[in-house]
Write an enzyme that holds these catalytic residues in place. Structure first.
Site, PDB file in Angstrom:
ATOM      1  CB  CYS A   1      -0.970  -0.026   1.176  1.00  0.00           C
ATOM      2  SG  CYS A   1      -0.208   0.072   2.819  1.00  0.00           S
TER       3      CYS A   1
ATOM      4  CG  HIS B   1      -4.471   0.009   3.854  1.00  0.00           C
ATOM      5  ND1 HIS B   1      -3.756  -0.982   3.201  1.00  0.00           N
ATOM      6  CD2 HIS B   1      -5.344   0.498   2.930  1.00  0.00           C
ATOM      7  CE1 HIS B   1      -4.186  -1.092   1.958  1.00  0.00           C
ATOM      8  NE2 HIS B   1      -5.141  -0.193   1.762  1.00  0.00           N
TER       9      HIS B   1
ATOM     10  CG  HIS C   1      -6.621   0.395  -1.653  1.00  0.00           C
ATOM     11  ND1 HIS C   1      -6.820  -0.225  -0.443  1.00  0.00           N
ATOM     12  CD2 HIS C   1      -7.596  -0.087  -2.481  1.00  0.00           C
ATOM     13  CE1 HIS C   1      -7.860  -1.037  -0.519  1.00  0.00           C
ATOM     14  NE2 HIS C   1      -8.351  -0.975  -1.733  1.00  0.00           N
TER      15      HIS C   1
END
Length: 376
Positions: free
Chosen positions: A291, A339, A351
């Site tokens: 990520c 994240h 993402h």
């Protein structure tokens, strides 16, 4: 001669023996039952497996960011150690050159005999020649003193470099140990998730996959995947500058949002070009990403250098509220800031989700929102 001793009697009677045996068997069964329940994993429903797998992926993601941070520190420590080692090698070479110069001077003095200057003056037939030689000798003495000073300086510098190198090496080993520990944590979490999924029957796995797909579809405005969001970040689906979909990140209609600058548009264009590429923990491209590796690479393509991890990227720009989100902003999730995605407008982001889920467009309400940062 036959023995007249009586047979040894059991301290318990027949009924007592049977009762004791029954209790012993019951105790053994109970022990086995409890031991078995401690080790046997009860059959989980598809929903329970999904919940556990989701949690394991979240924990693996957090460990991945810690791994990325440890790797960054290890790389920095290794580079610093290499620089110190190279400088020590250069200093050692200069030291050897200075020592060679001192040796040559010492040899010349030995060959000249090292006579006392007064004796040399008394023996010479040409005082002018002697005085000239004396001046040259004095200059040679100055050079020798300078050479000795240089040797001492290099020796001191080398000692300092070696001490600094030892400290850097200790730091490097510490970061490498943390790197190995976090790698083990990530791999353990992913392996546990894999084993849970492997226990599902084909029918259960189909229900699991359908549940995941349904969740993504339900949370993606106007469809799911890349097709449904192709215009969320640009009217022409090219540069992310003028989205046509209203921003629903705060739960209300705010009208079209515009990327704050060209760099934000460039970052989004890069991120869109990565759609479909696999998630690989620790990866920063070009063929796979995690990520924070994706967001770092996207902004690097726009000429902006971001730090490596989620918990450092969140401090790389100006914090913005969820209601103020604009395309190009970094959006962060979970309480541990484990994240990150790249906001593209319309309540959506690009993402790299997790293993098995490639880079994709997803709604920002897919995970617990933790904050947002504007860079560039």
């Amino acid at each position: 001669m036959a023995s007249h001793r009586k047979p040894r009697q059991s301290p318990l009677g027949g009924q007592a023996v049977r009762t004791a045996a029954t209790l012993a068997l019951a105790s053994a069964a109970t022990t086995t039952l409890f031991e078995g329940s401690g080790h046997a994993d009860p059959r989980l429903t598809t929903a329970q497996v999904k919940a556990k797998v989701d949690r394991l992926y979240e924990e693996a993601g957090a460990a991945t960011e810690k791994y990325n941070g440890a790797k960054e520190k290890a790389d920095e420590a290794r580079a610093a150690f290499d620089r110190l080692r190279d400088e020590a090698a250069r200093r050692t070479q200069r030291l050897n050159t200075a020592r060679d110069g001192l040796g040559a001077m010492a040899a010349a003095q030995y060959r000249s005999g090292g006579l006392d200057p007064a004796v040399q003056l008394a023996l010479t037939s040409d005082p002018d020649e002697y005085l000239e030689r004396a001046a040259l000798a004095e200059k040679a003495g100055d050079r020798q003193a300078a050479a000795v000073t240089a040797v001492r300086r290099e020796l001191g510098a080398i000692r300092q470099l070696r001490a600094e190198s030892a400290g850097r090496l200790t730091a490097l080993r510490t970061h490498e140990a943390e790197l190995r520990r976090q790698k083990t944590t990530v791999l353990d979490k992913l392996e546990t998730a894999r084993k849970l999924l492997a226990r599902l029957t084909a029918e259960e796995r189909a229900r699991y996959d359908a549940a995941v797909a349904a969740r993504d579809t339900a949370r993606t405005p106007e469809g799911s995947g890349t097709a449904g969001a192709a215009t969320a970040d640009g009217a022409d689906g090219a540069d992310g500058a003028t989205p046509t979909r209203a921003d629903r990140s705060s739960g209300g209609e705010r009208g079209p949002v515009t990327a704050p600058n060209t760099r934000a548009s460039q970052a989004i264009s890069f991120a869109r070009a990565q759609l479909g590429k696999p998630y690989v923990w620790g990866a920063t491209g070009p063929s796979a990403f995690d990520c924070s590796g994706l967001t770092q690479a996207a902004w690097r393509a726009a000429g902006v250098s971001l730090p490596r991890t989620t918990y450092t990227q969140i401090n790389a720009g100006r914090r913005v509220s969820r209601s103020q989100l604009a395309p190009g902003d970094l959006v962060f999730f979970y309480s541990g800031i484990s994240h990150v995605g790249l906001y593209i407008g319309g309540g959506q982001m690009i993402h790299a989700p997790r293993p098995g889920a490639p880079v994709r467009v997803a709604p920002i309400d897919e995970m617990p929102f933790a904050g947002a940062t504007r860079v560039g």
